[in-house]
Design an enzyme around this catalytic site. Structure first.
Site, PDB file in Angstrom:
ATOM      1  N   ASP A  79      -6.484  -9.563   8.325  1.00 18.33           N
ATOM      2  CA  ASP A  79      -5.325 -10.249   8.895  1.00 18.33           C
ATOM      3  C   ASP A  79      -5.769 -10.954  10.181  1.00 18.33           C
ATOM      4  OD1 ASP A  79      -2.349 -10.386  10.126  1.00 18.33           O
ATOM      5  OD2 ASP A  79      -2.210 -10.025   7.966  1.00 18.33           O
ATOM      6  N   ASP A  80      -4.872 -11.043  11.140  1.00 26.79           N
ATOM      7  CA  ASP A  80      -5.150 -11.810  12.357  1.00 26.79           C
ATOM      8  C   ASP A  80      -6.324 -11.206  13.156  1.00 26.79           C
ATOM      9  OD1 ASP A  80      -4.853 -13.738  14.289  1.00 26.79           O
ATOM     10  OD2 ASP A  80      -2.780 -13.231  14.785  1.00 26.79           O
ATOM     11  N   LYS A 156      -3.795 -15.872   3.432  1.00 24.48           N
ATOM     12  CA  LYS A 156      -2.446 -15.623   3.942  1.00 24.48           C
ATOM     13  C   LYS A 156      -2.194 -16.585   5.088  1.00 24.48           C
ATOM     14  CE  LYS A 156       0.069 -11.837   6.199  1.00 24.48           C
ATOM     15  NZ  LYS A 156      -0.014 -10.394   6.504  1.00 24.48           N
ATOM     16  N   ASP A 158       0.137 -17.852   7.968  1.00 18.13           N
ATOM     17  CA  ASP A 158       1.243 -17.417   8.829  1.00 18.13           C
ATOM     18  C   ASP A 158       1.921 -18.621   9.496  1.00 18.13           C
ATOM     19  OD1 ASP A 158       2.930 -15.644  10.092  1.00 18.13           O
ATOM     20  OD2 ASP A 158       1.318 -14.340  10.796  1.00 18.13           O
ATOM     21  N   ARG A 203       6.613 -14.041   2.031  1.00 17.33           N
ATOM     22  CA  ARG A 203       7.301 -13.036   2.837  1.00 17.33           C
ATOM     23  C   ARG A 203       8.200 -13.769   3.793  1.00 17.33           C
ATOM     24  NH1 ARG A 203       4.328 -10.244   6.878  1.00 17.33           N
ATOM     25  NH2 ARG A 203       6.226 -10.281   8.072  1.00 17.33           N
ATOM     26  N   ASP A 207       8.111  -8.261  10.142  1.00 17.17           N
ATOM     27  CA  ASP A 207       6.979  -7.367   9.893  1.00 17.17           C
ATOM     28  C   ASP A 207       7.436  -5.924   9.723  1.00 17.17           C
ATOM     29  OD1 ASP A 207       5.442  -9.554  10.397  1.00 17.17           O
ATOM     30  OD2 ASP A 207       4.284  -8.632  12.020  1.00 17.17           O
TER      31      ASP A 207
END
Ligand SMILES: *[C@@H]1O[C@H](CO)[C@@H](O)[C@H](O)[C@H]1NC(C)=O
Ligand SMILES: *[C@@H]1O[C@H](CO)[C@@H](O)[C@H](O)[C@H]1NC(C)=O
Ligand SMILES: *[C@@H]1O[C@H](CO)[C@@H](O)[C@H](O)[C@H]1NC(C)=O
Length: 414
Positions: A79-80, A156, A158, A203, A207
């Protein structure tokens, strides 16, 4: 706040578009760093848990060696906070050199050698939520190419530090259409028809956190909006209520069973965010429950619904499955004691016949006539979950075909 629309494409099928790109015919499964490890980049003082290649290699080893992969948990998703603060001299994203000294291609190879897949993360704004370089419109092409060169399997995308127009434009992801790896978008665009045409996975709610109130608020939001959300889902296009926090700190055993059951009813992607190196036997047995996984991965891909909300605090959820089977979940919002809920299959709209029901957590089976009253005892914040055979099909047992799955290769469900 991460708000995400997750678009996927595969390096092999980059030219085609998500909905009929042949990918994610069943909800993807794997492991994702964010909820459990956030933006922990302190490898000096927290070397086992910081966002580094070691963390992803550790989790890949666990997926590979501890029976997860065979069940379908094949993605290992970064992820990030993985990248360097600066792009390289050619304008390409690069991983933080201290935390990913081997580079992303080597990590991807490590996973692929074990039949696993690598996911990575970017953001369509000027910066990622964690302040790392973003993939603005002018960077989409080069970043898509970079991820494709690295043989990343999922992306992914964002939405931090972007505006609605940029999100709308980025959602067209032209660069990814031409070049990119699988992508997964996170953002607030809520035309579900359109989402289903451009992504495999999206999504659009906050979160998840490591708490029961967070899990419950997400489940509530998804079931309150089920009339809009459920029709949008199907093979190749999934609503994502966010990660499984089973095996972390915030959920009791009952609540862990509830998250797994409700995520299976929702046909949700199953991305664990936990520590597979130290996970308890109890959490593992929930996450590795073959019958629940088979329900989650049912090939019809119909997202289930809440069909009853009783004044007693009991709610009933139902998902139709292939072979005229179905899944039922009895969930209790109560906080007092196990509640004895009395109903019948007729009251739950099952038609005439006898049904074999299997409690997916205890393995106990029973044969119920449609009109016969039965009682299920549902623990506070817990569930009873059943696999219900087709009427008259009293011998079929879904565990059989799961046991027959090959033990090597990619996601056996795809
Ligand atoms: C949603 O997207 C679809 C497909 O792009 C389009 O046909 C439809 O008009 C959109 N609906 C709204 C309300 O914008
Ligand atoms: C499912 O039920 C329908 C209607 O009862 C029947 O026509 C169909 O053959 C059944 N399908 C399977 C796979 O059992
Ligand atoms: C049963 O079906 C009827 C008619 O379609 C519907 O109104 C009712 O809500 C259904 N009940 C349940 C529990 O699904």
């Amino acid at each position: 706040m991460h708000l995400a629309v997750l678009v996927f494409a595969s390096a092999a099928t980059m030219a085609t578009y998500a909905l009929d790109n042949g990918l994610m015919r069943t909800p993807p499964m794997g492991w994702l760093a964010w909820e459990r490890y956030r933006c922990d980049i302190d490898c000096k003082y927290d070397p086992k848990n910081c966002i580094s290649e070691n963390l992803f290699i550790d989790m890949a080893d666990r997926l590979f060696e501890d029976g997860w992969k065979e069940l379908g948990y094949v993605y290992v998703n970064i992820d990030d906070c993985w990248s360097s603060m600066e792009r390289d001299k050619d304008g390409r994203l690069q991983p933080d050199p201290n935390r990913f000294p081997g580079g992303i291609p080597r990590l991807a190879r490590y996973l692929h050698d074990r039949g696993l897949k690598l996911g990575i993360y970017g953001d369509m704004g000027t910066h990622t939520c964690g302040g790392y370089p973003g993939t603005t419109l002018d960077k989409i092409e080069i970043d898509a190419q970079t991820f494709a060169d690295w043989e990343v399997d999922m992306f992914k995308f964002d939405g931090c530090y972007s505006n609605a127009l940029e999100q709308e434009l980025s959602s067209n992801v032209k660069g990814f259409e031409r070049n990119g790896p699988p992508h997964w978008l996170l953002m607030q665009l809520v035309n579900y028809t359109k989402l289903g045409q451009i992504c495999n996975l999206w999504r659009n709610y906050g979160d998840i956190q490591d708490s029961w109130s967070s899990v419950l608020s997400i489940a509530d939001w998804f079931f309150e909006n089920q009339d809009v959300l459920a029709p949008a889902a199907g093979p190749g296009r999934w609503n994502d209520p966010d990660m499984l926090v089973i095996g972390d700190f915030g959920l009791s055993l009952e609540q862990s069973r509830s998250q797994m059951a409700l995520w299976a009813i929702m046909a949700a992607p199953l991305f664990m965010s936990n520590d597979l190196r130290t996970i308890s036997g109890e959490a593992r047995s929930i996450l590795q429950n073959k019958m629940i996984i088979s329900i989650n991965q049912d090939p019809l891909g119909i997202q289930g619904r809440r069909i009853l909300k009783e004044k007693s605090g009991i709610e009933v959820f139902w998902r139709p499955l292939s072979d005229n089977a179905s899944a039922l979940v009895f969930f209790s919002r109560r906080t007092d004691m196990p509640y004895r809920y009395k109903t019948s299959l007729t009251k739950l709209n099952y038609t005439t016949g006898s049904y074999k029901v299997t409690d997916v957590y205890t393995g106990q089976t029973d044969v119920l006539k449609d009109s016969t009253d039965f009682v299920v005892s549902v623990n506070p914040t817990g569930v009873v979950m059943w696999y219900v055979s087709a009427p008259g099909k009293l011998r079929y047992h879904p565990i059989l075909w799961l046991d027959a799955l090959p033990s090597v290769g990619g996601n056996p469900f795809q």
